[in-house]
Design an enzyme around this catalytic site. Structure first.
Site, PDB file in Angstrom:
ATOM      1  N   GLU A 161      44.327  51.534  36.717  1.00  0.00           N
ATOM      2  CA  GLU A 161      45.478  51.481  37.638  1.00  0.00           C
ATOM      3  C   GLU A 161      46.846  51.418  36.956  1.00  0.00           C
ATOM      4  OE1 GLU A 161      44.595  48.115  40.131  1.00  0.00           O
ATOM      5  OE2 GLU A 161      42.729  48.985  40.855  1.00  0.00           O
ATOM      6  N   GLU A 275      34.477  52.998  42.932  1.00  0.00           N
ATOM      7  CA  GLU A 275      34.583  51.762  43.731  1.00  0.00           C
ATOM      8  C   GLU A 275      34.504  52.102  45.216  1.00  0.00           C
ATOM      9  OE1 GLU A 275      37.978  49.398  42.521  1.00  0.00           O
ATOM     10  OE2 GLU A 275      37.639  49.825  40.406  1.00  0.00           O
TER      11      GLU A 275
HETATM   12  O1  9MR Z   1      36.554  43.162  44.074  1.00  0.00           O
HETATM   13  C1  9MR Z   1      37.437  42.467  43.218  1.00  0.00           C
HETATM   14  C2  9MR Z   1      37.870  41.155  43.869  1.00  0.00           C
HETATM   15  O2  9MR Z   1      36.765  40.276  43.967  1.00  0.00           O
HETATM   16  C3  9MR Z   1      38.993  40.524  43.068  1.00  0.00           C
HETATM   17  O3  9MR Z   1      39.476  39.406  43.774  1.00  0.00           O
HETATM   18  C4  9MR Z   1      40.102  41.545  42.844  1.00  0.00           C
HETATM   19  C5  9MR Z   1      41.228  40.959  42.016  1.00  0.00           C
HETATM   20  O4  9MR Z   1      42.234  41.903  41.818  1.00  0.00           O
HETATM   21  O5  9MR Z   1      39.586  42.683  42.177  1.00  0.00           O
HETATM   22  C6  9MR Z   1      38.652  43.355  42.955  1.00  0.00           C
HETATM   23  O6  9MR Z   1      38.241  44.534  42.323  1.00  0.00           O
HETATM   24  C7  9MR Z   1      39.253  45.517  42.132  1.00  0.00           C
HETATM   25  C8  9MR Z   1      38.876  46.322  40.925  1.00  0.00           C
HETATM   26  O7  9MR Z   1      38.670  45.476  39.808  1.00  0.00           O
HETATM   27  C9  9MR Z   1      39.924  47.351  40.583  1.00  0.00           C
HETATM   28  N1  9MR Z   1      40.232  48.190  41.735  1.00  0.00           N
HETATM   29  C10 9MR Z   1      40.489  47.493  42.967  1.00  0.00           C
HETATM   30  C11 9MR Z   1      39.374  46.517  43.277  1.00  0.00           C
HETATM   31  C12 9MR Z   1      39.577  45.883  44.654  1.00  0.00           C
HETATM   32  O8  9MR Z   1      40.737  45.119  44.681  1.00  0.00           O
END
Ligand code: 9MR
Length: 365
Positions: A161, A275
């Site tokens: 990102e 994802e």
């Molecule tokens: O699913 C993840 C969630 O449990 C966390 O709180 C969050 C923190 O930023 O990250 C989520 O996963 C993310 C992923 O690592 C990167 N792309 C977006 C995902 C959803 O937010």
């Protein structure tokens, strides 16, 4: 005595039962797991850290998925909370379970603006860290984490990102803080090189959300991603592919998804959907707050959701030659960052939804 009439009504009854059974394709197809249906096309994955998962959840993973992405536990903050502390208990246990159960692992993630200790960017006396200090720390982080799982993961989301939202697509449009402020745009190429040096056999990906947006019109975040990827390739970054995250909703522009896949493939890169989730309610790519006990999503939304999943998997199948993996971001509507928006294939009780049947159907054709 069995007469002709009785035999005929028995046959009619049997036919009716078979037809009803076949119409309820979940009864037929859920006997097969997702990974079985897509074997030979691309890997099917899911995300989770596995800590606290029930036996039923683990069985669901074993049955349906080829590969697991740690949802949080391999990120910089959890693995490396302070400069001198590493924490690997959860990812080690996850990797071990995967090895014992025939599930591959995907590493996530090394360079990110979020879930990364602020200490990476802090220098002495409350000053910001210099470029040199931040790079030294990043290099050590990559060598340590990638080194620990060398040969045990299929690949890494090296960079996550880095492109900002809402750009016109004329530039890379990198975020203006974190690594991009402290180091600069070349941090990306260096991270790819260090990861490759540490685990030369690992596939190395650039991963981002909404990077399909604007593909058909060649603008916006998609155009920025193409500029960025071309630069990384020109700088000799050992990049194998692009992860389109796929946090989608009922009105996502499906045309952009297909065009983005072919655009990335034209750069000689593999593509993964990393994802995937399609919300049954809500019209953007983010998450609502967690809602509990309030089931207000209309039934027809689940049918529309199944239709979106169907169209997406038809696209993925058409481009199976360039797609390495399609990973869902969680196993059920209960194990999802978009809890309350019911974005996955299994409901909170691990029961297959219409979306599951649609995905199985496309794979079985
Ligand atoms: O699913 C993840 C969630 O449990 C966390 O709180 C969050 C923190 O930023 O990250 C989520 O996963 C993310 C992923 O690592 C990167 N792309 C977006 C995902 C959803 O937010």
């Amino acid at each position: 005595m069995i007469n002709r009439k009785m035999i005929l009504s028995l046959i009619a009854c049997a036919l009716f039962t078979v037809t009803a059974y076949c119409q309820n394709n979940s009864a037929v197809d859920s006997l097969k797991g997702l990974k079985e249906v897509y074997a030979g096309k691309f890997l099917i994955g899911t995300a989770g850290d596995l800590k606290g998962y029930s036996d039923a959840e683990l069985a669901n993973i074993k049955k349906n998925y080829d590969i697991l992405t740690p949802e949080n536990c391999m990120k910089p903050q959890p693995t490396h909370p302070t400069e001198d502390t590493y924490s690997f208990d959860t990812p080690d246990a996850m990797v071990k379970w995967c090895q014992q159960n025939g599930v591959k692992v995907w590493g996530h993630t090394l360079v990110w603006h979020s879930q990364t200790g602020r200490w990476f960017f802090q220098g002495a006396d409350g000053q910001p860290a210099t470029r040199e200090l931040a790079l030294e720390r990043l290099k050590k982080h990559i060598f340590t984490v990638v080194g620990r799982y060398k040969g045990q993961v299929r690949g890494w989301d090296v960079v996550n990102e880095s492109i900002a939202d809402s750009g016109a697509g004329k530039t890379e449009n990198l975020r203006k803080f974190s690594w991009y402020k402290t180091v600069g745009p070349d941090v990306l190429t260096m991270a790819f090189k260090w990861a490759h040096e540490t685990d030369p056999n690992a596939m190395l990906f650039y991963n981002d959300y909404n990077i399909e947006q604007g593909a058909v019109e060649n603008n916006g975040k998609h155009a920025s991603s193409m500029i960025l990827l071309k630069r990384l390739i020109a700088e000799g970054a050992p990049i194998s592919g692009v992860g389109i995250q796929g946090h989608w909703h009922l009105d996502t522009n499906i045309g952009d998804v297909e065009k983005a896949i072919t655009d990335y493939a034209s750069l000689g890169l593999k593509v993964s959907i990393t994802e995937l989730d399609v919300t049954a309610t809500g019209s953007n790519s983010g998450a609502f707050g967690v809602r509990t006990g309030d089931r207000t999503i209309p039934k027809e939304n689940y049918l529309k959701q199944a239709e979106v999943y169907r169209q997406l998997f038809e696209i993925f199948k058409r481009h199976a030659d360039v797609i390495d993996r399609v990973t869902f971001w969680g196993i059920s509507d209960n194990r999802s960052w978009r809890r309350g928006q019911d974005a996955l294939l299994f409901d909170g009780k691990l029961q297959p939804k219409p979306a599951f049947n649609a995905v199985i159907e496309v794979g079985s054709k």
